[in-house]
Motif scaffolding. Structure first.
Motif, PDB file in Angstrom:
ATOM      1  N   PHE A 130       0.798  -1.231   0.000  1.00 56.11           N
ATOM      2  CA  PHE A 130       0.000   0.000   0.000  1.00 56.11           C
ATOM      3  C   PHE A 130       0.828   1.277   0.000  1.00 56.11           C
ATOM      4  CE2 PHE A 130      -3.149  -3.101   0.959  1.00 56.11           C
ATOM      5  CZ  PHE A 130      -4.255  -2.619   0.303  1.00 56.11           C
ATOM      6  N   SER A 131       2.051   1.196   0.470  1.00 56.65           N
ATOM      7  CA  SER A 131       2.850   2.431   0.481  1.00 56.65           C
ATOM      8  C   SER A 131       3.744   2.531  -0.753  1.00 56.65           C
ATOM      9  CB  SER A 131       3.685   2.514   1.766  1.00 56.65           C
ATOM     10  OG  SER A 131       4.579   1.435   1.815  1.00 56.65           O
ATOM     11  N   ILE A 132       4.038   1.398  -1.392  1.00 55.05           N
ATOM     12  CA  ILE A 132       4.961   1.465  -2.537  1.00 55.05           C
ATOM     13  C   ILE A 132       4.319   0.961  -3.827  1.00 55.05           C
ATOM     14  CG2 ILE A 132       7.165   0.626  -3.455  1.00 55.05           C
ATOM     15  CD1 ILE A 132       8.026   0.393  -0.435  1.00 55.05           C
ATOM     16  N   TRP A 133       3.848  -0.302  -3.790  1.00 55.46           N
ATOM     17  CA  TRP A 133       3.417  -0.933  -5.039  1.00 55.46           C
ATOM     18  C   TRP A 133       2.176  -0.273  -5.648  1.00 55.46           C
ATOM     19  CZ3 TRP A 133       6.460  -3.862  -7.780  1.00 55.46           C
ATOM     20  CH2 TRP A 133       7.499  -4.556  -7.142  1.00 55.46           C
ATOM     21  N   ILE A 134       1.152  -0.090  -4.847  1.00 56.54           N
ATOM     22  CA  ILE A 134      -0.092   0.467  -5.401  1.00 56.54           C
ATOM     23  C   ILE A 134       0.109   1.923  -5.853  1.00 56.54           C
ATOM     24  CG2 ILE A 134      -2.503   1.072  -4.886  1.00 56.54           C
ATOM     25  CD1 ILE A 134      -2.696  -1.546  -3.345  1.00 56.54           C
ATOM     26  N   PRO A 135       0.746   2.796  -5.022  1.00 55.02           N
ATOM     27  CA  PRO A 135       0.994   4.161  -5.521  1.00 55.02           C
ATOM     28  C   PRO A 135       1.814   4.159  -6.814  1.00 55.02           C
ATOM     29  CG  PRO A 135       1.337   4.087  -3.168  1.00 55.02           C
ATOM     30  CD  PRO A 135       1.120   2.684  -3.600  1.00 55.02           C
ATOM     31  N   ALA A 136       2.811   3.260  -6.881  1.00 54.47           N
ATOM     32  CA  ALA A 136       3.638   3.201  -8.091  1.00 54.47           C
ATOM     33  C   ALA A 136       2.815   2.769  -9.303  1.00 54.47           C
ATOM     34  CB  ALA A 136       4.805   2.235  -7.870  1.00 54.47           C
ATOM     35  N   LEU A 137       1.946   1.798  -9.057  1.00 54.73           N
ATOM     36  CA  LEU A 137       1.081   1.307 -10.143  1.00 54.73           C
ATOM     37  C   LEU A 137       0.144   2.409 -10.638  1.00 54.73           C
ATOM     38  CD1 LEU A 137       0.416  -1.452 -11.569  1.00 54.73           C
ATOM     39  CD2 LEU A 137      -1.487  -1.633  -9.966  1.00 54.73           C
ATOM     40  N   LEU A 138      -0.446   3.128  -9.679  1.00 55.21           N
ATOM     41  CA  LEU A 138      -1.358   4.217 -10.043  1.00 55.21           C
ATOM     42  C   LEU A 138      -0.617   5.316 -10.797  1.00 55.21           C
ATOM     43  CD1 LEU A 138      -3.634   4.619  -6.883  1.00 55.21           C
ATOM     44  CD2 LEU A 138      -4.280   3.757  -9.115  1.00 55.21           C
ATOM     45  N   ASP A 139       0.609   5.614 -10.313  1.00 57.15           N
ATOM     46  CA  ASP A 139       1.423   6.646 -10.977  1.00 57.15           C
ATOM     47  C   ASP A 139       1.655   6.278 -12.434  1.00 57.15           C
ATOM     48  OD1 ASP A 139       1.633   8.360  -8.905  1.00 57.15           O
ATOM     49  OD2 ASP A 139       3.551   7.582  -8.155  1.00 57.15           O
ATOM     50  N   SER A 140       2.004   5.000 -12.645  1.00 64.31           N
ATOM     51  CA  SER A 140       2.346   4.597 -14.010  1.00 64.31           C
ATOM     52  C   SER A 140       1.109   4.514 -14.900  1.00 64.31           C
ATOM     53  CB  SER A 140       3.073   3.251 -13.988  1.00 64.31           C
ATOM     54  OG  SER A 140       2.217   2.286 -13.457  1.00 64.31           O
TER      55      SER A 140
END
Lengths: 772, 98
Positions: A346-356
């Protein structure tokens, strides 16, 4: 779907009959948990499909009889009488047939379609019992299915019987079964005759059963008669009943209730002799084990050891030991903790996915999604590993039969404060030895049968020092009490237990009412817990938490985000501290300042404490923002103003004065004054794990702040220890008790008491030191 | 038999010297239940657990024969295959016969 394809089945049985295991087998993962309306009794229901048929199974509370004295008994009886399930399955312990038959008779008298699940056949065989199933079926007139809930043996046959009975129920009446009550029979027949003429009573209830209940002086039976007769002719009937009961008591020297119970017991004994043969009597090792586990002194040591091991294993498996395989953000395989994995998602993978995927620009929507929703969902799911492992171990303790022994050992001590022997488990899980979690602890009270003590336990569990409070304690201890870490930590544990026990005593007397339930508990046979059932229970508890409490927690997190994010500053380059200082949360902090100043807190402390309503973890990060720790990294000029002073303090805190080593390694390395093994471990945690670099910087900053003194730090610790449980816990209190009032009462007393204690300690200390 | 349920130590006219309260039984002693002088809810629960007038039992743990200073520990009873722990307050209202 055809109406006849919707089947309602009820599962009843005495406690420790293995009813829940049978229920889990029948319904699998399709289960829901709620409360029965108006009571704190938990309602479990689930379903399964058998061809076209949808079978809804309700797991009714375990009761020893069907009188109407306890909530569980009333709920069970009302459900059977009013909901009219197509099939009732009674789960009984095959190794204790006589005792369970006593309960079976009461169900047979209700004239409901019954199937008997003769559970724990393996234990019965081990104890040398051989049961003539065909004879038992013949005598009772209902199907008897031998089964072993732990292995699932016989449960498919049970499903088949449920299908058969429910199909029959559409057009056939269930068997009419009678117990001969000897000298009471003339009276029963007389009342039965009168009642069978009353409309619409006769259509809704078995009148012989009502007649027996009248003689037992059963309040619910009287109420049923009053509500289900057209006119006031129930009055002379009830008066005549009272008189005839008195006459019977004078003549026989005993109450009809005892005669009825005795007749049922005698019949159960007769049927047992007729259907059960004992081929051998094995030596009972459990009695020897009970000599140790129930011993007043040895038992206490066992409880302490078992609780400590359970606690350590559960929390270390969730967030201590790195045993879970994971790919980190750099794409490298690593071992992580389950909680670390959820956090990383929730702090790294999902934000990164949303960003991309979406490339959302910085702004309100970005902050809502990232800081409100994703952080909120992440906040909810980070509880799941802890809940899973705690319930896994609770399941082991329950299934093994050990929990009942804990109750026996601790009952006298806990009863003194209006609690129950079983209260100890949730209190320890909630942070009784510092570092638990109140949320699963509140859920863990489900296994407590006594409702009064359960509610009291739920209400005092938040006073324990959960893991989320530890960073706050660590921060302030590091900043102000470095030389007395052990002493302060011991004081924190002692104070929280003292307050919890006093509060339990006061709440019990003033608000909850009633007398503590006297100890009467069956000590179930020791059993090796079934792995399938353990994993099943832990998984279900985790899922229920996500489904029910999670939604409330998420909504509250978003609300708190709004409070701390709005109104937005006109200048987009405004730093975080300034933005937060102008937020609605800060405005609330200032509103409380006139009162909170008596405890030594200014508006910035209030904002941090408001943030702590969502989760106590937020307090340290909010304080860091409020005291400019985040800005410090970005603004060296501002930082330089305090740098000399802070370096001195940092060296002072480090106790070694070195600046060569990285800050994380240097800080807080002073040797610990060991007070005992438990405390040493806690201190180790505080020194190394519970303060990140931001927290360590904050500790230095607070010590440099003019308004912060050891006194204020101690009062702040007390306040955080007592005040409002996190909103996730509040939501669970509401759900577990079934009443919003218990949640509101908990919030009211914790905040009121926290403020009172903080003001009293602060003002008294100022007075004693001559600063007032 | 005259019993006052509300009284903590009911006034009982004992039928014989063998009749006593359960709380006065000591470990290892066996007996028969004579009467449960308890409110209906508790009576119902105990009967559901298998404690009826005439039921045989054995004290496994927690008993204390001293009448002047009886133990306040819970009493562990063996009734057939059932093991039950009973608090002292209830044990002092159960009449038993040696």
């Amino acid at each position: 779907m055809d109406e006849h394809n919707e089947i309602l089945a009820a599962l009843v049985g005495q406690p420790n009959s293995g009813k829940s295991t049978v229920f889990n087998y029948l319904t699998g993962l399709h289960q829901t948990v709620a409360n029965y309306p108006g009571v704190t009794v938990v309602k479990k229901s689930g379903h399964y499909h058998d061809g076209k048929r949808h079978i809804e199974v309700v797991d009714l509370p375990g009761t020893y009889s069907l009188t109407s004295y306890s909530q569980e008994e009333r709920v069970t009886r009302d459900f059977l009488l009013l909901e009219r399930p197509e099939v009732v399955v009674i789960v009984i312990d095959a190794s204790n047939l006589r005792r369970h038959l006593y309960f079976v008779f009461q169900l047979l008298e209700l004239q409901i379609p019954l199937v008997i699940c003769l559970n724990m056949m393996d234990i019965a065989h081990r104890r040398g019992f051989s049961i003539d199933i065909a004879e038992l079926e013949k005598v009772l007139g209902v199907p008897v299915i031998p089964a072993n809930g732990r292995t699932g043996e016989g449960l498919e046959e049970l499903r088949r019987q449920i299908n058969i009975i429910s199909a029959k129920h559409d057009h056939e009446s269930p068997v009419t079964w009678k117990v001969n009550y000897g000298a009471l029979e003339p009276l029963i027949e007389e009342f039965d005759k009168i009642l069978s003429q009353k409309e619409p009573l006769v259509q809704d209830f078995p009148t012989r059963w009502l007649a027996v209940k009248l003689l037992e002086n059963d309040r619910e039976a009287r109420r049923i008669i009053q509500h289900h007769t057209h006119d006031k002719d129930w009055e002379p009937l009830l008066e005549s009943c009272v008189k005839k009961v008195e006459d019977y008591e004078k003549q026989s020297g005993d109450s009809p209730r005892k005669t009825i119970a005795s007749s049922r017991n005698t019949l159960a004994e007769t049927i047992e002799k007729q259907t059960v043969q004992r081929t051998f009597v094995p030596h009972r090792n459990s009695d020897t084990l009970d000599l140790i586990l129930c011993h007043p002194f040895l038992g206490l040591i066992s409880v302490a050891a078992v609780m400590f091991i359970t606690f350590q294993l559960a929390f270390n498996l969730a967030d201590g030991w790195t045993w879970f395989p994971w790919i980190n953000e750099a794409g490298v395989f690593e071992w992580n903790t389950p909680l670390g994995v959820v956090d990383s998602i929730f702090s790294i993978w999902i934000p990164a996915l949303l960003d991309s995927c979406f490339h959302l620009p910085e702004g309100d929507l970005h902050s809502l999604i990232y800081d409100g929703v994703i952080a909120g969902i992440g906040g909810v799911l980070t509880f799941v590993p802890t809940i899973f492992f705690i319930f896994l171990f609770i399941s082991i303790l329950e299934q093994s039969g050990y929990i009942a022994r804990v109750v026996v050992v601790l009952d006298r001590l806990m009863r003194f404060f209006g609690l129950h022997g079983q209260s100890i488990l949730p209190m320890i899980l909630g942070g009784g030895i510092v570092g638990g979690c109140a949320l699963p602890a509140v859920m863990a009270t489900r296994s407590m049968r006594e409702q009064r003590e359960r509610i009291l336990t739920i209400m005092v569990v938040p006073l324990m020092n959960c893991g989320a409070k530890v960073p706050v304690f660590a921060l302030l201890i590091s900043a102000f009490f470095l030389e007395y870490q052990g002493l302060i930590l011991a004081a924190i544990i002692l104070i929280s237990w003292t307050i919890a026990l006093i509060v339990a005593s006061v709440l019990g007397k003033l608000f909850i009412g009633g007398e503590p339930s006297p100890l009467v508990i069956e000590l179930p046979t020791y059993q090796v817990p079934g792995l399938r059932d353990m994993l099943f229970t832990a998984g279900l508890q985790s899922w229920w938490f996500v489904k029910k409490a999670g939604t409330i927690i998420l909504a509250v997190n978003v609300f708190l985000w709004v409070l701390m994010y709005y109104p937005r500053p006109a200048d987009p380059n405004t730093d975080a501290a300034t933005q937060l200082a102008n937020s609605y949360a800060a405005q609330m902090g200032r509103v409380f300042e006139p009162a909170s100043q008596y405890a030594g807190f200014d508006w910035r402390d209030n904002v941090a404490l408001i943030g702590g309503f969502a989760a106590k973890e937020v307090i340290v990060s909010t304080m860091a923002t409020m005291y400019g720790i985040e800005t410090e990294n970005e603004n060296d000029e501002e930082d330089n103003e305090n740098s000399t002073n802070e370096t001195e303090i940092e060296n002072d805190i480090n106790g070694i004065g070195s600046v060569d080593k990285p800050e994380e390694e240097n800080i807080l390395k002073e040797p610990v004054d060991v007070q005992g093994k438990g405390l040493t471990m806690e201190l180790e945690e505080i020194k190394t794990d519970n303060l990140d670099i931001q927290g360590k910087r904050l500790a230095i900053r607070l010590r440099a702040e003019a308004g912060w003194t050891p006194l204020k730090a101690f009062v702040f610790i007390l306040f955080v220890m007592i005040y409002n449980p996190c909103l996730a816990t509040c939501a669970v209190i509401w759900r577990e008790t079934g009443h919003i009032k218990y949640m509101l009462m908990t919030m009211a007393y914790t905040n009121g008491l926290a403020f009172l204690v903080a003001v009293m300690v602060y003002q008294l200390a100022l007075f004693l030191t001559g600063h007032l | 038999m005259i019993a006052n349920i509300d009284s903590p130590t009911p006034e009982i006219a004992f039928r014989s010297e063998k009749v006593d309260y359960l709380c006065h039984f000591s470990e290892g002693q066996s007996g028969t239940i004579v009467d449960l002088i308890l409110e209906p809810e508790l009576q119902g629960r105990l009967m559901g657990m298998g404690l009826f007038t005439g039921t045989r039992f054995r004290v496994l743990q927690g008993g204390n024969a001293s009448k002047t200073k009886p133990s306040s520990r819970p009493i562990l009873l063996a009734i057939g295959n059932t093991r039950i722990a009973i608090g002292h307050s209830i044990a002092s209202k159960i009449l038993v016969e040696k």
